[in-house]
Design an enzyme around this catalytic site. Structure first.
Site, PDB file in Angstrom:
ATOM      1  N   GLU A   1       0.870  -1.170   0.000  1.00  0.00           N
ATOM      2  CA  GLU A   1       0.000   0.000   0.000  1.00  0.00           C
ATOM      3  C   GLU A   1       0.910   1.225   0.000  1.00  0.00           C
ATOM      4  O   GLU A   1       1.804   1.322   0.846  1.00  0.00           O
ATOM      5  CB  GLU A   1      -0.881   0.004   1.257  1.00  0.00           C
ATOM      6  CG  GLU A   1      -1.870   1.132   1.203  1.00  0.00           C
ATOM      7  CD  GLU A   1      -2.758   1.252   2.443  1.00  0.00           C
ATOM      8  OE1 GLU A   1      -2.792   0.320   3.255  1.00  0.00           O
ATOM      9  OE2 GLU A   1      -3.395   2.307   2.558  1.00  0.00           O
TER      10      GLU A   1
ATOM     11  N   ARG B   1       5.085 -12.875   9.653  1.00  0.00           N
ATOM     12  CA  ARG B   1       5.777 -11.639   9.305  1.00  0.00           C
ATOM     13  C   ARG B   1       7.095 -11.556  10.052  1.00  0.00           C
ATOM     14  O   ARG B   1       7.302 -12.220  11.056  1.00  0.00           O
ATOM     15  CB  ARG B   1       4.904 -10.427   9.597  1.00  0.00           C
ATOM     16  CG  ARG B   1       4.592 -10.226  11.071  1.00  0.00           C
ATOM     17  CD  ARG B   1       3.475  -9.218  11.282  1.00  0.00           C
ATOM     18  NE  ARG B   1       3.859  -7.889  10.921  1.00  0.00           N
ATOM     19  CZ  ARG B   1       3.270  -7.166   9.956  1.00  0.00           C
ATOM     20  NH1 ARG B   1       2.282  -7.670   9.262  1.00  0.00           N
ATOM     21  NH2 ARG B   1       3.649  -5.945   9.707  1.00  0.00           N
TER      22      ARG B   1
ATOM     23  N   LYS C   1       4.263   0.560   9.510  1.00  0.00           N
ATOM     24  CA  LYS C   1       4.316   1.865   8.857  1.00  0.00           C
ATOM     25  C   LYS C   1       3.652   2.943   9.704  1.00  0.00           C
ATOM     26  O   LYS C   1       4.106   4.082   9.719  1.00  0.00           O
ATOM     27  CB  LYS C   1       3.650   1.783   7.481  1.00  0.00           C
ATOM     28  CG  LYS C   1       4.593   1.227   6.433  1.00  0.00           C
ATOM     29  CD  LYS C   1       3.987   1.285   5.062  1.00  0.00           C
ATOM     30  CE  LYS C   1       3.011   0.154   4.897  1.00  0.00           C
ATOM     31  NZ  LYS C   1       2.542  -0.003   3.521  1.00  0.00           N
TER      32      LYS C   1
HETATM   33  P1  ATP Z   1       2.807  -2.386   8.000  1.00  0.00           P
HETATM   34  O1  ATP Z   1       2.406  -3.306   9.102  1.00  0.00           O
HETATM   35  O2  ATP Z   1       4.238  -2.021   8.042  1.00  0.00           O
HETATM   36  O3  ATP Z   1       1.934  -1.202   7.852  1.00  0.00           O
HETATM   37  P2  ATP Z   1       1.440  -3.553   5.837  1.00  0.00           P
HETATM   38  O4  ATP Z   1       1.141  -4.998   5.800  1.00  0.00           O
HETATM   39  O5  ATP Z   1       0.317  -2.700   6.169  1.00  0.00           O
HETATM   40  O6  ATP Z   1       2.702  -3.286   6.732  1.00  0.00           O
HETATM   41  P3  ATP Z   1       1.631  -3.359   3.030  1.00  0.00           P
HETATM   42  O7  ATP Z   1       2.103  -2.245   2.211  1.00  0.00           O
HETATM   43  O8  ATP Z   1       0.215  -3.733   2.974  1.00  0.00           O
HETATM   44  O9  ATP Z   1       2.048  -3.021   4.505  1.00  0.00           O
HETATM   45  O10 ATP Z   1       2.548  -4.626   2.791  1.00  0.00           O
HETATM   46  C1  ATP Z   1       2.881  -5.118   1.535  1.00  0.00           C
HETATM   47  C2  ATP Z   1       3.237  -6.566   1.667  1.00  0.00           C
HETATM   48  O11 ATP Z   1       4.335  -6.720   2.552  1.00  0.00           O
HETATM   49  C3  ATP Z   1       2.091  -7.369   2.235  1.00  0.00           C
HETATM   50  O12 ATP Z   1       1.964  -8.554   1.472  1.00  0.00           O
HETATM   51  C4  ATP Z   1       2.514  -7.641   3.642  1.00  0.00           C
HETATM   52  O13 ATP Z   1       1.996  -8.861   4.063  1.00  0.00           O
HETATM   53  C5  ATP Z   1       4.031  -7.674   3.540  1.00  0.00           C
HETATM   54  N1  ATP Z   1       4.640  -7.288   4.812  1.00  0.00           N
HETATM   55  C6  ATP Z   1       4.425  -6.169   5.514  1.00  0.00           C
HETATM   56  N2  ATP Z   1       5.113  -6.184   6.666  1.00  0.00           N
HETATM   57  C7  ATP Z   1       5.791  -7.355   6.703  1.00  0.00           C
HETATM   58  C8  ATP Z   1       6.674  -7.977   7.633  1.00  0.00           C
HETATM   59  N3  ATP Z   1       7.009  -7.385   8.780  1.00  0.00           N
HETATM   60  N4  ATP Z   1       7.180  -9.196   7.323  1.00  0.00           N
HETATM   61  C9  ATP Z   1       6.852  -9.780   6.176  1.00  0.00           C
HETATM   62  N5  ATP Z   1       6.025  -9.267   5.254  1.00  0.00           N
HETATM   63  C10 ATP Z   1       5.490  -8.069   5.508  1.00  0.00           C
HETATM   64 MG    MG Z   2      -1.397  -3.945   4.616  1.00  0.00          MG
END
Ligand code: ATP
Ligand code: MG
Length: 563
Positions: A35, A260, A270
């Site tokens: 995102e 994760r 984020k």
């Molecule tokens: P955040 O928790 O940092 O806001 P998010 O999941 O909201 O992360 P996205 O931009 O939606 O952020 O993530 C893009 C991809 O990266 C998704 O498929 C998510 O599952 C993966 N991702 C995000 N954080 C991690 C992590 N700590 N370890 C592994 N994969 C991750």
């Molecule tokens: Mg997300």
């Protein structure tokens, strides 16, 4: 890439099985779906390495898809930074750069289909009421009074939602599933909300925006994704992912969840990282203390080090926290092989070699100069040698001298002899102090017979210290970093756990003249001090270095303890 020794994980196991059974006509097609509401962090790198890595290994494809369904939090700046970071990590999405917003029209049509099948309805409950009606884990939810609107009324209202006839938050489109479901995600989840907000790609075309769960499965379906890999929090959302696709009988990718990445002494969310940036706890998204890819890059991390780290941690189905020391270990391992060694003095102390010949006054006002050979990288002889100037006045590290040395201190002290790296044996004969008693200068003698650092009479010294020639060295700034957080797992009130000593700035370091042409991004090993990366703040001949990591391997210690 470097996948020869990678243990087979459960995701690759599933994919092998699917290929064997020809499940998706022998295709493997993954996606990385960020995102664009912040910069990528090391957790995202795990997902990028997994998705692009799998595509590479199984002769498949991986899309870069921006999950841009939340216009108020998303920006073009983030889109650009994400593309830069994925490329920098070494992955290529070729022409497959997609946006969920490209599918807004398709998603709208799908929603209309679901309404026609009586699988979706327009609901007038407020968001608070929806939450109230949803029930809890212990308690079934209550059906919305708007749940049984006719198909015609729903179609009419949904169209008017799109046309902008209703204010934000006044209505939603919801899936009609089961308010008594044991899985709260299945209790008539919201599919669309009204939001009069400008989108960074679609402008003001839309005032209704799809929710993540609804948009994601159909985006995967439209792109022909075979394996939709996501993190564990989405396990409970999988029935909903499947439900949407099954209702319309469209192409159905399979969702697979993995744990994760959590990393010690930092936060990987984020929402929290944004807070640190906006509230000024760090200097920006690319502050070298940040776990963002742009911060790590600025700090001196290499793509290889990060990819190796992701390989080493592997993928599992259960949450755990990885020690930051492992990430640092992977960096040292990579930089040790590739980086040029140089000498740099972080906290200079002047040292005069009193018996060193003074030069010809017309050429060198004070010093004779000689050029000594130094090895560029003992790990890689092909990197050759360089010349370093030696003269009468040098700088050494303040820490390398003690007037009253404790027992285990083997470096320079009054009357003691040590080796100057690549140069000579020197012996301290005098300590000069200012009127406050601070040591400002050392006087030493050198032994001309020890040129190059070896003594013909096999005399031993217990220490070798680094140095620079005072009239040749360049002044530089060094920024030394410690963990951003003082504790391994920052708590809910995470800002309380920030490490007040995470940054130390040294303004008057002296580095050898070889570094005169160093450019931002170049990485060197400062002998005995660590790996240092030239910061973009360097300008007009002023060099600024970030210490990427020290040379101490704390990971080896941790591993030993674990065994
Ligand atoms: P955040 O928790 O940092 O806001 P998010 O999941 O909201 O992360 P996205 O931009 O939606 O952020 O993530 C893009 C991809 O990266 C998704 O498929 C998510 O599952 C993966 N991702 C995000 N954080 C991690 C992590 N700590 N370890 C592994 N994969 C991750
Ligand atoms: Mg997300």
């Amino acid at each position: 890439m470097e996948n020869k020794e990678r243990p087979v994980d459960f995701i690759r196991e599933i994919i092998r099985e699917d290929l064997k059974n020809d499940k998706y006509d022998g295709m493997v097609h993954t996606r990385f779906p960020p995102e664009p509401n912040g910069y990528l962090h090391i957790g995202h790198a795990k997902s990028i390495c997994l998705n692009f890595g799998i595509a590479g290994e199984f002769n498949g494809l991986c899309n870069l898809r921006f999950d841009d369904t939340n216009p108020t939090k998303e920006e073009v700046e983030y889109v650009e930074s994400i593309k830069r970071d994925v490329s920098w990590l070494g992955f290529d999405w070729q022409e497959r750069e997609y946006y969920a917003s490209d599918y807004f029209e398709n998603l709208y049509e799908y929603a209309v289909e679901l309404i026609k099948k009586s699988k979706a309805y327009v609901c007038d409950l407020s968001s608070d009421e929806i939450r109230e009606y949803r029930g809890t884990l212990m308690e079934a939810g209550k059906e919305s009074p708007y749940r049984n609107r006719s198909v015609e009324e729903n179609l009419d209202l949904f169209e008017r939602m799109r046309k902008g006839e209703f204010p934000d938050g006044s209505r939603t489109l919801r899936a009609k599933i089961d308010m008594k479901s044991g899985n709260i995600n299945m209790r008539d989840p919201v599919m669309y909300r009204i939001l009069h907000a400008e989108h960074h790609r679609t402008g003001n075309k839309w005032c209704i925006y799809p929710m993540y769960d609804y948009a994601h499965c159909f985006s995967d379906s439209i792109e022909g994704i075979t394996h939709s890999i996501c993190t564990l929090e989405f396990e409970d959302h999988r029935p909903l992912y499947d439900w949407f696709l099954d209702q319309l009988g469209v192409y159905h990718p399979q969702q697979i969840e993995f744990a994760r990445l959590n990393l010690s002494h930092t936060v990987l969310s984020k929402r929290r990282l944004i807070q640190l940036v906006q509230e000024g706890n760090v200097r920006g998204w690319d502050d070298p203390r940040m776990p963002t890819l742009s911060g790590l890059r600025r700090r001196g991390y290499t793509p290889e080090a990060i990819r190796n780290f992701c390989d080493r941690i592997g993928v599992a189905k259960r949450d755990s926290t990885v020690d930051m020391a492992l990430l640092e270990f992977c960096l040292r391992e990579n930089l040790n092989k590739r980086s040029q060694r140089v000498m740099a003095v972080l906290k200079p102390l002047k040292l005069v070699i009193v018996n060193y010949p003074e030069g010809q006054p017309e050429e060198q006002p004070e010093n004779q100069v000689e050029e000594l050979d130094a090895i560029n990288n003992p790990e890689d002889p092909s990197m050759g040698t360089r010349k370093i100037p030696f003269s009468r006045v040098l700088y050494i590290e303040q820490d390398d001298f003690r007037e009253e040395p404790p027992k285990e201190f083997f470096r320079l002290a009054p009357g003691r002899e040590v080796r100057l790296r690549y140069a000579y044996f020197i012996k301290c004969v005098d300590v000069i102090k200012d009127k406050n008693g601070e040591i400002i200068e050392l006087h030493c003698t050198y032994d001309p017979a020890t040129r190059g650092g070896d003594s013909p009479d096999r005399r031993k010294v217990k220490a070798t210290i680094h140095w620079v020639s005072a009239s040749h060295s360049i002044e530089a700034e060094a920024r030394l970093y410690d963990h951003l957080f003082a504790v391994p797992s920052p708590g809910e009130d995470f800002k309380k756990d920030l490490n007040p000593k995470s940054l130390e700035i040294l303004l008057s370091c002296q580095v050898e003249p070889y570094l005169a042409h160093a450019k931002p991004g170049d990485i060197y090993q400062f002998e005995r001090q660590g790996y240092f990366c030239v910061d973009p703040d360097s300008s007009g001949g002023k060099l600024v270095f970030n210490r990427a990591t020290t040379l101490r391997d704390t990971w080896a210690k941790i591993e030993k303890r674990l065994k």
